[in-house]
Design a protein around this motif. Sequence first.
Motif, PDB file in Angstrom:
ATOM      1  N   GLY A 104      47.041   9.371  -3.294  1.00 20.26           N
ATOM      2  CA  GLY A 104      45.783   9.223  -2.566  1.00 20.26           C
ATOM      3  C   GLY A 104      44.625   8.914  -3.492  1.00 20.26           C
ATOM      4  N   ALA A 105      44.636   9.498  -4.693  1.00 23.33           N
ATOM      5  CA  ALA A 105      43.561   9.238  -5.657  1.00 23.33           C
ATOM      6  C   ALA A 105      43.513   7.768  -6.030  1.00 23.33           C
ATOM      7  CB  ALA A 105      43.768  10.104  -6.895  1.00 23.33           C
ATOM      8  N   LEU A 106      44.692   7.181  -6.295  1.00 25.07           N
ATOM      9  CA  LEU A 106      44.749   5.764  -6.662  1.00 25.07           C
ATOM     10  C   LEU A 106      44.366   4.880  -5.482  1.00 25.07           C
ATOM     11  CD1 LEU A 106      45.454   3.678  -8.832  1.00 25.07           C
ATOM     12  CD2 LEU A 106      47.819   3.749  -8.024  1.00 25.07           C
ATOM     13  N   SER A 107      44.791   5.274  -4.283  1.00 29.11           N
ATOM     14  CA  SER A 107      44.443   4.516  -3.086  1.00 29.11           C
ATOM     15  C   SER A 107      42.926   4.506  -2.874  1.00 29.11           C
ATOM     16  CB  SER A 107      45.134   5.124  -1.865  1.00 29.11           C
ATOM     17  OG  SER A 107      44.722   4.477  -0.679  1.00 29.11           O
ATOM     18  N   LEU A 108      42.286   5.644  -3.040  1.00 25.59           N
ATOM     19  CA  LEU A 108      40.832   5.722  -2.863  1.00 25.59           C
ATOM     20  C   LEU A 108      40.099   4.854  -3.889  1.00 25.59           C
ATOM     21  CD1 LEU A 108      40.476   9.554  -2.209  1.00 25.59           C
ATOM     22  CD2 LEU A 108      39.925   7.734  -0.572  1.00 25.59           C
ATOM     23  N   ALA A 109      40.517   4.947  -5.169  1.00 21.04           N
ATOM     24  CA  ALA A 109      39.872   4.140  -6.212  1.00 21.04           C
ATOM     25  C   ALA A 109      40.042   2.649  -5.922  1.00 21.04           C
ATOM     26  CB  ALA A 109      40.460   4.492  -7.574  1.00 21.04           C
ATOM     27  N   SER A 110      41.224   2.256  -5.468  1.00 18.76           N
ATOM     28  CA  SER A 110      41.504   0.845  -5.205  1.00 18.76           C
ATOM     29  C   SER A 110      40.702   0.325  -4.014  1.00 18.76           C
ATOM     30  CB  SER A 110      43.002   0.651  -4.956  1.00 18.76           C
ATOM     31  OG  SER A 110      43.758   1.135  -6.044  1.00 18.76           O
ATOM     32  N   GLN A 111      40.654   1.110  -2.946  1.00 21.77           N
ATOM     33  CA  GLN A 111      39.888   0.686  -1.769  1.00 21.77           C
ATOM     34  C   GLN A 111      38.383   0.653  -2.068  1.00 21.77           C
ATOM     35  OE1 GLN A 111      41.314   2.141   2.220  1.00 21.77           O
ATOM     36  NE2 GLN A 111      42.623   3.451   0.939  1.00 21.77           N
ATOM     37  N   GLY A 284      28.024  17.266  -0.171  1.00 19.79           N
ATOM     38  CA  GLY A 284      29.112  16.549   0.488  1.00 19.79           C
ATOM     39  C   GLY A 284      30.050  15.876  -0.499  1.00 19.79           C
ATOM     40  N   LEU A 285      29.584  15.676  -1.753  1.00 21.72           N
ATOM     41  CA  LEU A 285      30.427  15.079  -2.787  1.00 21.72           C
ATOM     42  C   LEU A 285      31.361  16.095  -3.439  1.00 21.72           C
ATOM     43  CD1 LEU A 285      27.858  12.701  -4.525  1.00 21.72           C
ATOM     44  CD2 LEU A 285      29.840  12.038  -3.138  1.00 21.72           C
ATOM     45  N   ALA A 286      31.187  17.373  -3.087  1.00 24.56           N
ATOM     46  CA  ALA A 286      32.066  18.402  -3.641  1.00 24.56           C
ATOM     47  C   ALA A 286      33.360  18.447  -2.843  1.00 24.56           C
ATOM     48  CB  ALA A 286      31.366  19.764  -3.604  1.00 24.56           C
ATOM     49  N   LYS A 287      34.037  17.312  -2.802  1.00 28.73           N
ATOM     50  CA  LYS A 287      35.284  17.126  -2.061  1.00 28.73           C
ATOM     51  C   LYS A 287      36.250  16.313  -2.915  1.00 28.73           C
ATOM     52  CE  LYS A 287      33.622  18.504   2.092  1.00 28.73           C
ATOM     53  NZ  LYS A 287      33.263  17.535   3.127  1.00 28.73           N
ATOM     54  N   GLY A 288      37.530  16.570  -2.739  1.00 27.31           N
ATOM     55  CA  GLY A 288      38.532  15.788  -3.452  1.00 27.31           C
ATOM     56  C   GLY A 288      38.405  14.308  -3.148  1.00 27.31           C
ATOM     57  N   GLY A 289      38.463  13.484  -4.170  1.00 26.75           N
ATOM     58  CA  GLY A 289      38.425  12.030  -4.000  1.00 26.75           C
ATOM     59  C   GLY A 289      37.089  11.393  -4.292  1.00 26.75           C
ATOM     60  N   SER A 290      36.004  12.186  -4.360  1.00 29.82           N
ATOM     61  CA  SER A 290      34.680  11.587  -4.602  1.00 29.82           C
ATOM     62  C   SER A 290      34.620  10.890  -5.955  1.00 29.82           C
ATOM     63  CB  SER A 290      33.591  12.670  -4.542  1.00 29.82           C
ATOM     64  OG  SER A 290      33.520  13.244  -3.262  1.00 29.82           O
ATOM     65  N   GLY A 291      35.216  11.511  -6.977  1.00 27.59           N
ATOM     66  CA  GLY A 291      35.230  10.890  -8.302  1.00 27.59           C
ATOM     67  C   GLY A 291      36.111   9.663  -8.361  1.00 27.59           C
ATOM     68  N   ASP A 292      37.205   9.649  -7.594  1.00 24.24           N
ATOM     69  CA  ASP A 292      38.077   8.467  -7.545  1.00 24.24           C
ATOM     70  C   ASP A 292      37.327   7.282  -6.949  1.00 24.24           C
ATOM     71  OD1 ASP A 292      40.311  10.055  -8.455  1.00 24.24           O
ATOM     72  OD2 ASP A 292      40.470  10.834  -6.411  1.00 24.24           O
ATOM     73  N   VAL A 293      36.524   7.549  -5.927  1.00 26.93           N
ATOM     74  CA  VAL A 293      35.717   6.490  -5.311  1.00 26.93           C
ATOM     75  C   VAL A 293      34.717   5.933  -6.318  1.00 26.93           C
ATOM     76  CG1 VAL A 293      34.024   5.975  -3.506  1.00 26.93           C
ATOM     77  CG2 VAL A 293      36.004   7.407  -2.984  1.00 26.93           C
ATOM     78  N   LEU A 294      34.061   6.819  -7.067  1.00 29.86           N
ATOM     79  CA  LEU A 294      33.114   6.362  -8.099  1.00 29.86           C
ATOM     80  C   LEU A 294      33.821   5.485  -9.130  1.00 29.86           C
ATOM     81  CD1 LEU A 294      30.345   6.439  -9.522  1.00 29.86           C
ATOM     82  CD2 LEU A 294      31.096   8.535 -10.656  1.00 29.86           C
ATOM     83  N   GLY A 296      36.501   3.635  -8.808  1.00 30.39           N
ATOM     84  CA  GLY A 296      36.820   2.328  -8.240  1.00 30.39           C
ATOM     85  C   GLY A 296      35.603   1.444  -8.073  1.00 30.39           C
ATOM     86  N   MET A 297      34.478   2.047  -7.647  1.00 29.48           N
ATOM     87  CA  MET A 297      33.255   1.265  -7.473  1.00 29.48           C
ATOM     88  C   MET A 297      32.757   0.716  -8.800  1.00 29.48           C
ATOM     89  SD  MET A 297      31.202   3.713  -4.753  1.00 29.48           S
ATOM     90  CE  MET A 297      29.756   2.645  -4.635  1.00 29.48           C
ATOM     91  N   VAL A 298      32.674   1.585  -9.803  1.00 29.02           N
ATOM     92  CA  VAL A 298      32.192   1.136 -11.111  1.00 29.02           C
ATOM     93  C   VAL A 298      33.160   0.127 -11.717  1.00 29.02           C
ATOM     94  CG1 VAL A 298      31.607   1.858 -13.455  1.00 29.02           C
ATOM     95  CG2 VAL A 298      30.872   3.247 -11.511  1.00 29.02           C
ATOM     96  N   GLY A 299      34.461   0.382 -11.578  1.00 31.80           N
ATOM     97  CA  GLY A 299      35.460  -0.562 -12.100  1.00 31.80           C
ATOM     98  C   GLY A 299      35.301  -1.939 -11.499  1.00 31.80           C
ATOM     99  N   ALA A 300      35.051  -2.008 -10.190  1.00 30.98           N
ATOM    100  CA  ALA A 300      34.872  -3.303  -9.522  1.00 30.98           C
ATOM    101  C   ALA A 300      33.632  -4.021 -10.021  1.00 30.98           C
ATOM    102  CB  ALA A 300      34.778  -3.090  -8.014  1.00 30.98           C
ATOM    103  N   LEU A 301      32.551  -3.279 -10.226  1.00 36.50           N
ATOM    104  CA  LEU A 301      31.316  -3.896 -10.720  1.00 36.50           C
ATOM    105  C   LEU A 301      31.471  -4.366 -12.161  1.00 36.50           C
ATOM    106  CD1 LEU A 301      28.893  -1.347  -9.064  1.00 36.50           C
ATOM    107  CD2 LEU A 301      29.120  -3.762  -8.450  1.00 36.50           C
ATOM    108  N   LEU A 302      32.240  -3.625 -12.964  1.00 38.01           N
ATOM    109  CA  LEU A 302      32.547  -4.089 -14.320  1.00 38.01           C
ATOM    110  C   LEU A 302      33.381  -5.371 -14.278  1.00 38.01           C
ATOM    111  CD1 LEU A 302      33.399  -0.702 -16.091  1.00 38.01           C
ATOM    112  CD2 LEU A 302      31.380  -2.120 -16.486  1.00 38.01           C
ATOM    113  N   ALA A 303      34.346  -5.422 -13.370  1.00 37.73           N
ATOM    114  CA  ALA A 303      35.196  -6.614 -13.253  1.00 37.73           C
ATOM    115  C   ALA A 303      34.374  -7.840 -12.869  1.00 37.73           C
ATOM    116  CB  ALA A 303      36.297  -6.372 -12.210  1.00 37.73           C
TER     117      ALA A 303
END
Length: 371
Positions: A104-111, A284-294, A296-303
């Motif tokens: 799920g962590a990888l899925s969240l980062a990718s999406q 609300g960010l104190a939930k599992g997956g919030s860091g994975d989303v960050l 993925g977002m930063v990775g996409a902007l770097l790309a």
Amino acid sequence: MVAIDIPSGIHGDAGTVSSAAIKADYTLSISYPKLGSYLAAGPAHSGEVVVLDVGFPEKLIKGGDKYLLTQEMGQEFLPERNPFYHKKQFGHLLTIGGSSGLTGALSLASQAGMHAGAGLVSAITWENAYGELLSRLPPEIMTGRLPQASEVENSNLLSELEKFNAIVVGPGLGRHPDVRSVVLEVLNNFYGPVLIDADAIHALRLKDDANNLQLRKGLTLITPHIGEFAHFMGMSTEDVLAKPMECLKEAVDKTGCAILLKSSCSILALPTGEFFVNYWPNDGLAKGGSGDVLAGMVGALLAQNSHDKRAGRFYNENKKLYDAICLGMSLHSLAAQVAREAYGSRSMTAMDLINSIPEAFQLLEDDNKEE
């Protein structure tokens, strides 16, 4: 109660309490907010920080190396979207992670990477987690299998790295010995930006890996929370919390990496010596997956901003990448604000955060149009 500049008893730079401190409803900061209002106990004592322009001469307030990220700054970092580009010109992001039970962590980062504008996203995970990952991914994201440590050098993974514009490694990757081998192979064989997150951070140590990180040709961004950063540094969390800026400076100086220390007040330390403080507290960010989303977002902007993967780490070559990191931080916080307003901080999830990315972009774009 109103405090002037900084609440009495709060250290202006560190945010620590000397013995006792007042709790203000408002803090009226002179000319600029003080760092202590955002660190350690500072936020709990400062209330709403209001900056007063008292007319200091411009020559006295120019320069500096610490910046507070605001929505207005996010607008400045947002590049125009070229309507004539094709998908490869918007960057190909590779996300590496996931393990049995943690795909799920990888899925969240990718999406999140796809929603943050990358033209292409590929996700790869271990052989034994591949089927689980497929069940969690939308069809737009390409997939692949990650070789075990004994097979890394003989796999096509390394020969194919050059087709990517940025790599995120770590979300859900696991903590077995093979993880370190994969992380080091990526760092040593890919010349574009690498974002090291979660389990990939756990596989590294400052004392063991500083030289290897320093020698990388491409930008390296490490995105730990306090516990991961303390583990990387070989320190206690208490020692890091007591002097986060000093610890960040030491780590950046020794590794040449950019480091984003995640917390209710996140701090980005750059190899240029600059610090960017991102203070948008949201429980609300104190939930599992919030860091994975960050990630993925930063990775996409770097790309999207890394078409020349041969660039070194000098400021003039990497400014677009540094701006992309700051934009990712701002967008993540803004999307979290949108999600909180829609679902409430108790109920919002990491997927709600991803689904709020389009509105976060729209808010920045609309503000730019108004100007």
